[in-house]
Design a protein around this motif. Structure first.
Motif, PDB file in Angstrom:
ATOM      1  N   SER A   1      -6.115 -10.133  12.757  1.00 54.84           N
ATOM      2  CA  SER A   1      -6.603  -8.860  12.248  1.00 54.84           C
ATOM      3  C   SER A   1      -5.468  -8.061  11.605  1.00 54.84           C
ATOM      4  CB  SER A   1      -7.212  -8.065  13.403  1.00 54.84           C
ATOM      5  OG  SER A   1      -7.728  -6.869  12.914  1.00 54.84           O
ATOM      6  N   GLY A   2      -5.754  -7.476  10.463  1.00 53.52           N
ATOM      7  CA  GLY A   2      -4.769  -6.632   9.804  1.00 53.52           C
ATOM      8  C   GLY A   2      -3.734  -7.387   8.985  1.00 53.52           C
ATOM      9  N   CYS A   3      -3.956  -8.704   8.778  1.00 48.67           N
ATOM     10  CA  CYS A   3      -2.949  -9.481   8.069  1.00 48.67           C
ATOM     11  C   CYS A   3      -3.146  -9.416   6.562  1.00 48.67           C
ATOM     12  CB  CYS A   3      -2.952 -10.928   8.527  1.00 48.67           C
ATOM     13  SG  CYS A   3      -4.352 -11.860   7.907  1.00 48.67           S
ATOM     14  N   GLY A   4      -4.181  -8.718   6.112  1.00 48.50           N
ATOM     15  CA  GLY A   4      -4.337  -8.542   4.680  1.00 48.50           C
ATOM     16  C   GLY A   4      -5.392  -9.415   4.023  1.00 48.50           C
ATOM     17  N   LYS A   5      -6.305  -9.966   4.798  1.00 49.24           N
ATOM     18  CA  LYS A   5      -7.340 -10.820   4.217  1.00 49.24           C
ATOM     19  C   LYS A   5      -8.249 -10.035   3.280  1.00 49.24           C
ATOM     20  CE  LYS A   5      -8.920 -11.910   8.335  1.00 49.24           C
ATOM     21  NZ  LYS A   5      -8.029 -11.185   9.257  1.00 49.24           N
ATOM     22  N   SER A   6      -8.684  -8.874   3.757  1.00 54.57           N
ATOM     23  CA  SER A   6      -9.568  -8.064   2.910  1.00 54.57           C
ATOM     24  C   SER A   6      -8.832  -7.592   1.660  1.00 54.57           C
ATOM     25  CB  SER A   6     -10.077  -6.847   3.682  1.00 54.57           C
ATOM     26  OG  SER A   6     -10.827  -7.251   4.794  1.00 54.57           O
ATOM     27  N   THR A   7      -7.577  -7.236   1.850  1.00 51.98           N
ATOM     28  CA  THR A   7      -6.763  -6.808   0.716  1.00 51.98           C
ATOM     29  C   THR A   7      -6.698  -7.911  -0.330  1.00 51.98           C
ATOM     30  OG1 THR A   7      -5.440  -5.514   2.248  1.00 51.98           O
ATOM     31  CG2 THR A   7      -4.505  -5.922   0.083  1.00 51.98           C
TER      32      THR A   7
ATOM     33  N   TRP B   1       0.857  -1.194   0.000  1.00 53.54           N
ATOM     34  CA  TRP B   1       0.000   0.000   0.000  1.00 53.54           C
ATOM     35  C   TRP B   1       0.886   1.235   0.000  1.00 53.54           C
ATOM     36  CZ3 TRP B   1      -4.814  -0.273  -1.313  1.00 53.54           C
ATOM     37  CH2 TRP B   1      -5.593  -1.371  -0.963  1.00 53.54           C
TER      38      TRP B   1
ATOM     39  N   ASN C   1       3.526   0.210   2.978  1.00 48.44           N
ATOM     40  CA  ASN C   1       3.072  -0.805   3.916  1.00 48.44           C
ATOM     41  C   ASN C   1       2.903  -2.124   3.170  1.00 48.44           C
ATOM     42  OD1 ASN C   1       1.772  -2.387   5.745  1.00 48.44           O
ATOM     43  ND2 ASN C   1      -0.083  -1.119   5.876  1.00 48.44           N
TER      44      ASN C   1
ATOM     45  N   GLU D   1     -15.858 -11.757   5.683  1.00 46.87           N
ATOM     46  CA  GLU D   1     -16.503 -11.794   7.006  1.00 46.87           C
ATOM     47  C   GLU D   1     -17.974 -11.406   6.916  1.00 46.87           C
ATOM     48  OE1 GLU D   1     -14.250 -10.231  10.210  1.00 46.87           O
ATOM     49  OE2 GLU D   1     -12.446  -9.977   9.011  1.00 46.87           O
TER      50      GLU D   1
END
Ligand SMILES: Nc1ncnc2c1ncn2[C@@H]1O[C@H](COP(=O)(O)OP(=O)(O)OP(=O)(O)O)[C@@H](O)[C@H]1O
Ligand SMILES: [Mg+2]
Lengths: 268, 300
Positions: A43-49, A13, A21, A161
Motif C-alpha cells: 500500500s502506498g507504493c505508487g500503483k495508483s499514481t 508529488w 514526496n 483495484e
C-alpha cells in the motif's frame, strides 16, 4: 511495437515544497498489445499514481510514457480507467452512463443507446439498462463501468483495484468475467491489485513494486494455461514466489509508517 | 400459559401483546396513508386548538377586538374585497371578488421571477468564477463582502433605482439570493467528487464538457437545497418591499389594513401570507425531489 512503454519514469508529488514526496522512482517496462499485466506492491507504493499517469490524468516528473510511440500528455478514449469505487454518474441511467463517452463525441441518442445496448448485453446488464446506479449492486456497477469503457472502443483497460470493494464470491465471478471479456476482445489490460491470488489468476506477467518510493522489484511471467486452478501446484508456486517478494517490502512499508507515526506523536 | 403471563410485570405484558400485531400491516402504501392520516389529524388539532383559544380569549372580552379580531371575523373579510382597493393602492381592477387573488399573483410573480433569475445568474457567475480562475479571483472577494447584506437592506436602494413596481421587488429577491448562491455554487463545484471528473476526462471529455455534463448536474441538487433555505429570506424581503414602497401585493394589503386602522384586513393579509408561504415551501420540496430523482428518497 509495444502498446505502452514506460521509459524511466519518476513522479514527485508537490515538488519544490517541503512536502515533496517521491512516489515513483525510475520505473521502466513495456506492455505488448493484448497482454494482461498485473501490478502488485504494498500500500502506498505508487500503483495508483503509475496508472493515472498511464491514463494521462497526471504527468511524470521525469521520463516519458508512450502509447504506440506517441508520448502521453492527456487522457484519451484509447486508454480507459476503471476505478476502485464504481464511478457511474448517479444522475444518469445505466444505459446513458454506458453511452456517456459516445455522447461526448456528439452521437445522437438513438444511435448511442443502440451501441450501448450491445455492450450491456455483453456484460449481462441489459435488463438493468433503465435503472439508476444506486439500484445496482457493486459488481453490477463495475460491470457497467467496463461496458462504458468497451463501448468507446478503448484499446487499453487500466484497472485500479476494480474488484477490491466486492465480496469474495462476486470478486471471483468478476475475475472470470474479465478474463472472458479480455479473451473475447483482445484488449490490453493493466490491472492493479494487492491481492496475490488475483494476480496469479489473471496475469500474463506480474510487475512487483517496492515500498515507498515505488521501484521495480521484479517482473515475473506467469506461464500457466487458463483457466487456472487455484489448487494446482503451479498456482501455489507463483503464490509463494510473490509472497516471498512482497514480505520484505510490506514489512519495510509498515515499519516506515510506524516510525513516521511515532515521530508525529512525539512532535505533538 | 396464563400462569406465565401473570408472572410478567404489567408494562411488559402490554408490550408483548402489541408486538405481534405489527407484522400484519397493509404494506408500504397503506402505511403511507396511515402516516398522512395521523399528520393531518395533528395539523387539525394544533390549528383547532390555536384558533379555539384565540376565539375564546376574544369572546371573553379579554382583549380589544379592534386590535386583535377573532379569526372568524377576519376570515369573513374575504367576501368583502372591495376595501382592499380603498386608498387607491394601484391593485389592478379585476372585479371586487378577485382583488385578493390579484395580490397573491403579484407577490408570487415577483418571488418566482427573482428566484429564477437569481438561481440562473448565480450558477452562471459561480461557474465562470471556477472556469476562468482570474475572473473568480477578481469577483469572489467582492461577492463575499456583499453576501451578508440582508435582502431587506436592499429595499431602499431598489425603490430608488427602479421606482415602485415589479422590478424593484424582483431586484430585491434577486440580489437577496444571488451573492449567497454564487458563493454556494463555487463551494459546491470545488467539492465535486474528483472521481467523476477523472472518469469523464478519461472518457474523452473536454474541459467544457466536464463543466456542463458532470459538474453542473452534480451541483444542482445542492444548490437547489440552498435555494430552498434562502427562499424564506426572499419571501420576507418581497413582503417588506410591498409594505414600504411597492404598493401592490400581499404586503401592501397588510399595510392598507394598518393605514385604515382595520385590524381584520391586516390579519387576513397575514393569514394569507402564512398559507401561501407554506404552500410555496411544499411546492419547493416536491420540485426538489424531482430534481433529485436519482437519489433514493431515503437520502434526501
Ligand atoms: N494527488 C496526490 N498529491 C500528493 N501526493 C499523492 C497524491 N496521490 C498520491 N500521493 C502520494 O503518492 C504515494 C503513492 O500513492 P498511491 O495512491 O499511488 O499508492 P497506491 O500504491 O495506489 O496505494 P494503495 O494500494 O493504498 O492504493 C503516497 O505516498 C501518496 O501519499
Ligand atoms: Mg491505489
Amino acid at each position: 511495437m509495444s502498446e505502452i512503454v514506460c521509459d524511466r519514469i519518476s513522479k514527485i508529488w508537490n515538488p519544490d515544497t517541503n512536502e515533496a514526496n517521491l512516489a515513483i522512482d525510475d520505473i521502466s517496462f513495456s506492455v505488448e498489445p493484448g497482454e494482461f499485466l498485473v501490478i502488485i506492491g504494498p500500500s502506498g507504493c505508487g500503483k495508483s499514481t503509475l496508472l493515472s499517469m498511464i491514463a494521462g490524468l497526471d504527468t511524470p516528473t521525469s521520463g516519458a510514457i508512450r502509447f504506440r510511440d506517441d508520448v502521453i500528455t492527456e487522457p484519451s478514449p484509447h486508454r480507459s480507467m476503471i476505478f476502485q469505487q464504481a464511478s457511474l454518474f448517479p444522475w444518469l441511467s445505466v444505459i446513458e452512463n454506458v453511452a456517456f463517452g459516445l455522447s461526448l463525441q456528439g452521437l445522437g441518442k438513438r444511435e448511442r443507446q443502440q451501441r450501448a445496448k450491445e455492450y450491456l448485453q455483453q456484460v449481462g446488464l441489459l435488463k438493468s439498462a433503465n435503472r439508476y446506479p444506486h439500484q445496482l449492486s457493486g459488481g453490477m456497477q463495475q460491470r457497467a463501468c467496463i461496458a462504458r469503457a468497451l463501448c468507446l472502443g478503448t484499446d487499453v483497460l487500466l484497472m485500479d483495484e476494480p474488484f477490491a470493494a466486492l465480496d469474495v464470491q462476486t470478486r471471483h465471478q468478476m475475475q472470470k468475467f474479465l478474463l472472458d471479456i479480455w479473451q473475447g476482445t483482445g484488449k490490453t489490460v493493466i490491472f492493479v491489485t494487492h491481492h496475490i491470488d488475483e494476480a496469479v489468476y489473471l496475469a500474463d506477467r506480474v510487475l512487483i513494486l517496492t515500498a515507498n518510493p515505488g521501484r521495480t522489484l521484479a517482473m515475473v511471467p506467469v506461464d500457466m494455461p487458463r483457466p487456472r486452478d487455484m489448487m494446482s501446484k503451479g498456482f501455489d508456486y507463483h503464490r509463494n514466489l510473490f509472497i516471498e517478494h512482497l514480505r520484505s517490502e510490506v514489512v519495510k512499508a509498515f515499519e516506515e509508517q510506524e516510525l513516521a507515526e511515532m515521530f508525529d506523536t512525539r512532535i505533538k | 400459559m396464563p400462569k406465565l403471563d401473570s408472572s410478567i410485570p404489567k408494562n411488559m405484558q402490554l408490550k408483548s401483546s402489541v408486538t405481534p400485531a405489527t407484522p400484519r400491516t397493509t404494506g408500504a402504501r397503506g402505511r403511507w396513508w396511515q402516516g398522512v392520516g395521523t399528520s393531518v389529524m395533528w395539523w387539525c388539532l394544533s390549528l383547532g386548538l390555536f384558533i379555539g383559544i384565540w376565539e375564546l380569549v376574544t369572546a371573553l372580552g379579554w382583549v380589544n377586538t379592534l386590535i386583535l379580531p377573532p379569526p372568524h371575523e377576519f376570515i369573513a373579510e374575504i367576501g368583502n374585497q372591495e376595501q382592499f382597493l380603498a386608498p387607491r393602492i394601484g391593485v389592478e381592477r379585476t372585479g371586487g371578488n378577485f382583488v385578493l387573488l390579484t395580490a397573491i399573483v403579484a407577490t408570487l410573480k415577483r418571488v418566482v421571477a427573482g428566484l429564477i433569475l437569481g438561481f440562473i445568474a448565480a450558477i452562471g457567475v459561480g461557474g465562470l468564477a471556477c472556469y476562468f480562475k482570474i475572473f473568480g479571483k477578481l469577483t469572489l472577494p467582492v461577492i463575499t463582502l456583499l453576501a451578508p447584506i440582508a435582502p431587506i437592506a436592499w429595499i431602499p436602494f431598489a425603490i430608488m433605482a427602479f421606482g415602485i413596481g415589479d422590478s424593484a421587488a424582483i431586484f430585491v429577491v434577486f440580489i437577496g439570493i444571488f451573492f449567497l448562491l454564487t458563493l454556494a455554487t463555487v463551494n459546491a463545484i470545488n467539492n465535486v467528487n474528483q472521481l467523476y471528473i477523472n472518469t469523464a476526462r478519461v472518457l474523452g471529455a473536454s474541459r467544457r464538457q466536464v463543466m456542463f455534463k458532470v459538474i453542473l448536474p452534480a451541483v444542482i441538487p445542492d444548490l437547489f437545497f440552498i435555494l430552498r433555505i434562502n427562499f424564506f429570506a426572499a419571501w420576507m424581503a418581497v413582503l417588506a418591499a410591498e409594505m414600504v414602497g411597492v404598493n401592490t401585493g400581499l404586503g401592501a394589503i397588510v399595510m392598507v389594513g394598518r393605514q385604515m386602522f382595520n385590524a381584520k384586513l391586516m390579519f387576513l393579509g397575514m393569514a394569507v401570507i402564512g398559507v401561501v408561504g407554506y404552500l410555496l415551501d411544499v411546492g419547493f420540496r416536491q420540485l426538489q425531489q424531482r430534481v433529485l430523482w436519482w437519489k433514493g428518497s431515503a437520502q434526501i
